[in-house]
Motif scaffolding. Structure first.
Motif, PDB file in Angstrom:
ATOM      1  N   CYS A 178     -13.585   4.335   1.025  1.00 28.41           N
ATOM      2  CA  CYS A 178     -12.667   3.981   2.115  1.00 28.41           C
ATOM      3  C   CYS A 178     -11.262   3.761   1.554  1.00 28.41           C
ATOM      4  O   CYS A 178     -10.345   3.447   2.299  1.00 28.41           O
ATOM      5  N   ARG A 211     -20.706   4.220  20.523  1.00 31.30           N
ATOM      6  CA  ARG A 211     -21.367   4.695  19.300  1.00 31.30           C
ATOM      7  C   ARG A 211     -22.523   3.743  19.006  1.00 31.30           C
ATOM      8  O   ARG A 211     -22.322   2.530  18.875  1.00 31.30           O
ATOM      9  N   ARG A 234     -20.978   0.091  19.285  1.00 31.93           N
ATOM     10  CA  ARG A 234     -19.517   0.102  19.397  1.00 31.93           C
ATOM     11  C   ARG A 234     -19.076   0.678  20.737  1.00 31.93           C
ATOM     12  O   ARG A 234     -19.704   1.606  21.262  1.00 31.93           O
ATOM     13  N   HIS A 270     -15.455   7.389   4.312  1.00 32.26           N
ATOM     14  CA  HIS A 270     -16.746   6.898   3.800  1.00 32.26           C
ATOM     15  C   HIS A 270     -17.560   8.027   3.157  1.00 32.26           C
ATOM     16  O   HIS A 270     -18.778   8.097   3.337  1.00 32.26           O
ATOM     17  N   GLY A 293     -13.054   4.169  14.180  1.00 34.20           N
ATOM     18  CA  GLY A 293     -14.030   3.237  13.630  1.00 34.20           C
ATOM     19  C   GLY A 293     -13.712   1.844  14.139  1.00 34.20           C
ATOM     20  O   GLY A 293     -13.155   1.689  15.235  1.00 34.20           O
ATOM     21  N   SER A 294     -14.052   0.868  13.364  1.00 31.14           N
ATOM     22  CA  SER A 294     -13.825  -0.521  13.746  1.00 31.14           C
ATOM     23  C   SER A 294     -13.421  -1.295  12.504  1.00 31.14           C
ATOM     24  O   SER A 294     -13.801  -0.932  11.401  1.00 31.14           O
ATOM     25  N   SER A 295     -12.668  -2.359  12.713  1.00 29.20           N
ATOM     26  CA  SER A 295     -12.276  -3.207  11.583  1.00 29.20           C
ATOM     27  C   SER A 295     -12.031  -4.614  12.088  1.00 29.20           C
ATOM     28  O   SER A 295     -11.675  -4.819  13.262  1.00 29.20           O
ATOM     29  N   GLU A 354     -15.857  -4.223   4.892  1.00 32.65           N
ATOM     30  CA  GLU A 354     -16.915  -3.241   5.155  1.00 32.65           C
ATOM     31  C   GLU A 354     -18.225  -3.920   5.559  1.00 32.65           C
ATOM     32  O   GLU A 354     -18.442  -5.093   5.275  1.00 32.65           O
TER      33      GLU A 354
END
Ligand code: ZN
Ligand code: ZN
Length: 397
Positions: free
Chosen positions: A96, A218, A244, A344, A316-318, A132
Motif C-alpha cells: 500500500c 462491497r 462496505r 495491495h 476503498g476505505s480508511s 490496514e
C-alpha cells in the motif's frame, strides 16, 4: 504575521531533504511491520523529526507505535497536522506504499519548519499506526484526544494515478464465528455439527445477496478459522468479512442482513453464530475541496496533471474517513505505478521502492507543505476550509 513561503522555496527545501526522505522510506519498505508493531518505522521517523527541531511524544494516545511531533512557532495560531501511516500488509509487505506516506509526511512538515521557522501556531506530524486490516489507529487516537485542537489534517496516499481526492467507502469489519460440536469425522460424524459447514454456507449466502445490495456495496471475506484437522468435525470456524458501502448508515443496514444470513446458516447446520466486530467501523470520507484544490494547484505548478476522482471512482476505505467527520482533511493520490496497477499487490509493493515513486513523493510532499504553510499563515484559507466543513455539504471530490 509571517507570509507564506513561495512554492519555489518549499520545493528547494524538499529537494534538499530528498536523500534522507528516500533513505527513511526505503528502510521502512525493507522491513515491513504489521499494524501496531511498527517500532522500527516509528524510531526512524521520530529520530529524523527530533534532529529537525520537533518535540516528539512517542506512544501518544496509548498506542505504543503512535507519535506526535510538534514544531511550535513563537506566536499562537492554527494547529495543522500532517499524517503519517507506516504499517504494512500481511503477506504482501508495503503493497500500500505507506513507507512513502510516512517519509513524505515528515519531509513536508520539516520543510515548512525550515522555510518558515517563525510560523504562527503549530505544525505537527502525527504518526497514525494500524490503518490496514481494520486497525483503526486514527479512530483510537481521536478517541484518546490526540486530535483535540487540531484545525486541519493533511496526508497523501500512493496509487496508480494522481487525484486531488476520491470517495472512501464506509466499512464495517466483522468476525462471524460459528460454534458446532466436534466428533470423529469418519467413525461417528453424525454426532458432530460442523462449524465449517456453517461458514461455507454463510459465504454462499453472502454471494447470493450480491444482486440485491446497492451497486456501491462491497462484501468480501476470508475463512479465518476453518477447523484444526480433517479427521475432526470442526467445532469452531470463523469468517472475517468486510461490509462496505457509501455511508456508515447503509453499511450498518447491510450488516443487519449479513447477521440474519449468519443466523440462518447456523440454524441450517445445527450450530450457533456470533456476529462481532473485529474493529471499529471506518466512516465514509469527506474530502475538503478548498484544501484539495490548493494541493492540486501546487503540484500542477510542479508539472503534474491532476484532477478530482469523481463520485463513482473505485474506492476503498480508511480511518481517515472518521477524522474527516471531525475536521477538514485531504487525502490526495500520488501516482507511483502505471495506471491499472492494483493496490495491495506485489506489483504495487515493488513500485513503492522505485526512484519514480520517490520523485513523485517529493512533489506530493511539496504540495502538502504548501497547503500546511497556507493554513498557518493565511487566515482566509483556514476560514474557507472550515466554512466548507461546517456546511457539511456532500462534497464532490
Ligand atoms: Zn491499504
Ligand atoms: Zn494505504
Amino acid at each position: 504575521m509571517s507570509s507564506s513561503p513561495s512554492l519555489e522555496a518549499l520545493s528547494g527545501e524538499l529537494a534538499a531533504l530528498r536523500p534522507r526522505m528516500e533513505a527513511v522510506s526505503l528502510a521502512i519498505h525493507a522491513r515491513p511491520e504489521l499494524k501496531f508493531a511498527e517500532f522500527h518505522a516509528q524510531q526512524l521517523l521520530t529520530g529524523w523529526l527530533v534532529e529537525s527541531g520537533f518535540t516528539v511524544t512517542a506512544g501518544a494516545g496509548g498506542l505504543d507505535t503512535a507519535f506526535v511531533a510538534v514544531h511550535h512557532g513563537p506566536t499562537p495560531g492554527p494547529y495543522v497536522a500532517v499524517l503519517a501511516e507506516y504499517d504494512a500488509l500481511p503477506g504482501i509487505g508495503h503493497g500500500c506504499g505507506h513507507n512513502l506516506i510516512a517519509a513524505g509526511a515528515a519531509a513536508a512538515a520539516i520543510a515548512v519548519a525550515r522555510t518558515l521557522p517563525a510560523h504562527p501556531g503549530t505544525v505537527a506530524v502525527i504518526g497514525t499506526p494500524g490503518e490496514e486490516t481494520g486497525g483503526a489507529g486514527k479512530i483510537r487516537l481521536a478517541e484518546a484526544g490526540v486530535f483535540e485542537g487540531v484545525d486541519a489534517a493533511v496526508m497523501f496516499h500512493p496509487g496508480d494515478r494522481w487525484l486531488t481526492g476520491r470517495p472512501g467507502l464506509a466499512a464495517a469489519h466483522l468476525r462471524v464465528a460459528f460454534t458446532g460440536v466436534s466428533a470423529h469425522a469418519s467413525v461417528s460424524p453424525w454426532q458432530g455439527r460442523s462449524a465449517l459447514a456453517a461458514a461455507q454456507l454463510f459465504l454462499n449466502a453472502v454471494d447470493s445477496m450480491r444482486q440485491f445490495v446497492p451497486p456501491s456495496a462491497r462484501l468480501h471475506g476470508i475463512v479465518s478459522d476453518g477447523g484444526q484437522a480433517p479427521n475432526v468435525v470442526p467445532a469452531g470456524a470463523a469468517v472475517d468479512l468486510y461490509v462496505r458501502d457509501r455511508t456508515a448508515g447503509s453499511a450498518r443496514a447491510l450488516v443487519e442482513r449479513v447477521r440474519a444470513a449468519a443466523e440462518g446458516c447456523a440454524l441450517a447446520t445445527g450450530t450457533r453464530a456470533e456476529v462481532g466486530e473485529s474493529g471499529p467501523l471506518y466512516a465514509e470520507r469527506r474530502n475538503n475541496t478548498v484544501l484539495a484544490e490548493r494541493f492540486g494547484r501546487a503540484v500542477r505548478a510542479l508539472g503534474v496533471r491532476i484532477g478530482p476522482g469523481g463520485p463513482d471512482s473505485p474506492a476503498g476505505s480508511s480511518d481517515i474517513g472518521n477524522l474527516s467527520q471531525l475536521m477538514p482533511v485531504i487525502h490526495p493520490y500520488v501516482q507511483i505505478a502505471d495506471a491499472g496497477t492494483p493496490a495491495h499487490s506485489e506489483a504495487m509493493r515493488e513500485a513503492a521502492a522505485t526512484s519514480l515513486a520517490h520523485d513523485h513523493t517529493q512533489v506530493a510532499a511539496t504540495g502538502l507543505a504548501e497547503v500546511v504553510a497556507a493554513l498557518l499563515t493565511d487566515t482566509e484559507v483556514l476560514a474557507a476550509a472550515r466554512a466548507e466543513f461546517a456546511a457539511g455539504s456532500e462534497v464532490a471530490v
